[in-house]
Design a protein around this motif. Sequence first.
Motif, PDB file in Angstrom:
ATOM      1  N   GLU A 152      45.385  37.328  42.749  1.00  0.00           N
ATOM      2  CA  GLU A 152      46.260  36.758  41.725  1.00  0.00           C
ATOM      3  C   GLU A 152      46.462  35.264  41.954  1.00  0.00           C
ATOM      4  OE1 GLU A 152      50.555  37.683  39.691  1.00  0.00           O
ATOM      5  OE2 GLU A 152      50.493  37.595  41.883  1.00  0.00           O
ATOM      6  N   TRP A 153      46.734  34.865  43.202  1.00  0.00           N
ATOM      7  CA  TRP A 153      46.952  33.451  43.532  1.00  0.00           C
ATOM      8  C   TRP A 153      45.703  32.628  43.176  1.00  0.00           C
ATOM      9  CZ3 TRP A 153      50.672  30.119  44.585  1.00  0.00           C
ATOM     10  CH2 TRP A 153      50.325  28.879  45.110  1.00  0.00           C
ATOM     11  N   GLN A 154      44.529  33.120  43.550  1.00  0.00           N
ATOM     12  CA  GLN A 154      43.294  32.396  43.263  1.00  0.00           C
ATOM     13  C   GLN A 154      43.051  32.281  41.757  1.00  0.00           C
ATOM     14  OE1 GLN A 154      40.068  34.190  45.428  1.00  0.00           O
ATOM     15  NE2 GLN A 154      40.743  33.348  47.379  1.00  0.00           N
ATOM     16  N   HIS A 155      43.333  33.364  41.037  1.00  0.00           N
ATOM     17  CA  HIS A 155      43.136  33.341  39.587  1.00  0.00           C
ATOM     18  C   HIS A 155      44.092  32.334  38.941  1.00  0.00           C
ATOM     19  CE1 HIS A 155      41.975  34.652  35.632  1.00  0.00           C
ATOM     20  NE2 HIS A 155      43.220  34.955  35.341  1.00  0.00           N
ATOM     21  N   LEU A 215      54.092  29.753  41.657  1.00  0.00           N
ATOM     22  CA  LEU A 215      53.469  28.556  42.199  1.00  0.00           C
ATOM     23  C   LEU A 215      54.288  27.935  43.333  1.00  0.00           C
ATOM     24  CD1 LEU A 215      52.165  26.929  38.918  1.00  0.00           C
ATOM     25  CD2 LEU A 215      50.792  27.923  40.743  1.00  0.00           C
ATOM     26  N   GLN A 216      55.606  28.164  43.333  1.00  0.00           N
ATOM     27  CA  GLN A 216      56.447  27.611  44.392  1.00  0.00           C
ATOM     28  C   GLN A 216      56.255  28.346  45.710  1.00  0.00           C
ATOM     29  OE1 GLN A 216      60.358  27.736  42.708  1.00  0.00           O
ATOM     30  NE2 GLN A 216      60.093  25.800  41.612  1.00  0.00           N
ATOM     31  N   LYS A 217      55.787  29.585  45.628  1.00  0.00           N
ATOM     32  CA  LYS A 217      55.511  30.344  46.845  1.00  0.00           C
ATOM     33  C   LYS A 217      54.269  29.775  47.510  1.00  0.00           C
ATOM     34  CE  LYS A 217      57.323  34.695  45.102  1.00  0.00           C
ATOM     35  NZ  LYS A 217      56.977  36.071  44.784  1.00  0.00           N
ATOM     36  N   LYS A 218      54.202  29.929  48.824  1.00  0.00           N
ATOM     37  CA  LYS A 218      53.015  29.471  49.545  1.00  0.00           C
ATOM     38  C   LYS A 218      51.866  30.416  49.241  1.00  0.00           C
ATOM     39  CE  LYS A 218      55.389  27.158  53.192  1.00  0.00           C
ATOM     40  NZ  LYS A 218      55.458  26.823  54.565  1.00  0.00           N
ATOM     41  N   PRO A 219      50.628  29.917  49.305  1.00  0.00           N
ATOM     42  CA  PRO A 219      49.480  30.796  49.059  1.00  0.00           C
ATOM     43  C   PRO A 219      49.461  31.958  50.042  1.00  0.00           C
ATOM     44  CG  PRO A 219      48.771  28.515  49.413  1.00  0.00           C
ATOM     45  CD  PRO A 219      50.236  28.567  49.625  1.00  0.00           C
ATOM     46  N   VAL A 220      49.090  33.111  49.540  1.00  0.00           N
ATOM     47  CA  VAL A 220      49.003  34.310  50.366  1.00  0.00           C
ATOM     48  C   VAL A 220      47.743  34.196  51.228  1.00  0.00           C
ATOM     49  CG1 VAL A 220      48.942  36.818  50.332  1.00  0.00           C
ATOM     50  CG2 VAL A 220      50.106  35.592  48.507  1.00  0.00           C
ATOM     51  N   THR A 267      35.382  39.495  53.675  1.00  0.00           N
ATOM     52  CA  THR A 267      36.824  39.395  53.652  1.00  0.00           C
ATOM     53  C   THR A 267      37.302  40.093  52.394  1.00  0.00           C
ATOM     54  OG1 THR A 267      36.702  37.271  54.758  1.00  0.00           O
ATOM     55  CG2 THR A 267      38.760  37.799  53.637  1.00  0.00           C
ATOM     56  N   ILE A 268      38.128  41.101  52.575  1.00  0.00           N
ATOM     57  CA  ILE A 268      38.672  41.818  51.437  1.00  0.00           C
ATOM     58  C   ILE A 268      39.991  41.162  51.074  1.00  0.00           C
ATOM     59  CG2 ILE A 268      39.530  44.027  50.608  1.00  0.00           C
ATOM     60  CD1 ILE A 268      37.639  45.352  52.647  1.00  0.00           C
ATOM     61  N   LEU A 269      40.084  40.719  49.847  1.00  0.00           N
ATOM     62  CA  LEU A 269      41.288  40.039  49.392  1.00  0.00           C
ATOM     63  C   LEU A 269      42.312  41.050  48.907  1.00  0.00           C
ATOM     64  CD1 LEU A 269      39.686  37.140  47.323  1.00  0.00           C
ATOM     65  CD2 LEU A 269      40.506  37.066  49.669  1.00  0.00           C
ATOM     66  N   SER A 270      43.580  40.768  49.191  1.00  0.00           N
ATOM     67  CA  SER A 270      44.651  41.606  48.673  1.00  0.00           C
ATOM     68  C   SER A 270      44.862  41.255  47.200  1.00  0.00           C
ATOM     69  CB  SER A 270      45.939  41.352  49.460  1.00  0.00           C
ATOM     70  OG  SER A 270      46.413  40.039  49.201  1.00  0.00           O
ATOM     71  N   ALA A 271      45.616  42.090  46.507  1.00  0.00           N
ATOM     72  CA  ALA A 271      45.905  41.831  45.094  1.00  0.00           C
ATOM     73  C   ALA A 271      46.646  40.505  44.932  1.00  0.00           C
ATOM     74  CB  ALA A 271      46.731  42.974  44.514  1.00  0.00           C
ATOM     75  N   GLU A 272      47.540  40.199  45.864  1.00  0.00           N
ATOM     76  CA  GLU A 272      48.291  38.942  45.803  1.00  0.00           C
ATOM     77  C   GLU A 272      47.373  37.739  45.966  1.00  0.00           C
ATOM     78  OE1 GLU A 272      49.190  41.437  47.960  1.00  0.00           O
ATOM     79  OE2 GLU A 272      50.901  42.232  46.821  1.00  0.00           O
ATOM     80  N   GLN A 273      46.382  37.842  46.853  1.00  0.00           N
ATOM     81  CA  GLN A 273      45.437  36.746  47.056  1.00  0.00           C
ATOM     82  C   GLN A 273      44.573  36.527  45.814  1.00  0.00           C
ATOM     83  OE1 GLN A 273      43.793  38.470  50.670  1.00  0.00           O
ATOM     84  NE2 GLN A 273      44.217  36.562  51.742  1.00  0.00           N
TER      85      GLN A 273
END
Length: 179
Positions: free
Chosen positions: A137-140, A170-175, A129-135
């Motif tokens: 960032e969210w995980q980090h 953080l208020q945004k839903k996880p990507v 699974t290739i993660l997007s930059a947003e994913q």
Amino acid sequence: MKKLLIVEDDVALAKTMKRRLEQHGFEVYNCFNVSDALLACHRHIPQYVLLDMKLENESGLALIKPIRSLLPSAKIVLLTGFASIATAVDAIKLGADNYLAKPVDTQTLLSTLLDGSSLPIETHTIDETILSAEQVEWQHIQQVLKVNKGNISATARQLSMHRRTLQRKLQKKPVTQKI
């Protein structure tokens, strides 16, 4: 069968790595803390150990010497989301065989564990699974937030980010989209 011990406090990541590495012929055991890791070393006698550097309130670096003394011929690979040259040098001095920064793909992990031998010739069959930059960032952000025990201000300082910016992220839903 090649025995592998994964010492990782992130249960989801540990289970994912276990599934992926079992597909490549490893017999995998998961541990989520230091005391279970030493017990598993005695019980299962793995040839390979994947060791997370930050285990809740403990350091995986402190486990390297005891594991090395219990399993002198085991291959120990330290995994970390907080990679630095200083910790890499410390890990190698303590007896780790290698050091990888998270996130790490299965092919790199296999290559590191097996020194490039016994790798599948057709790598396109591996389900990555290739993660997007947003994913990423969210995980980090989530990982740093966990380390700071939910403290938004401390997390924002560590990420060099304004506290309000971090709160908006953080208020945004996880990507969850995949590319």
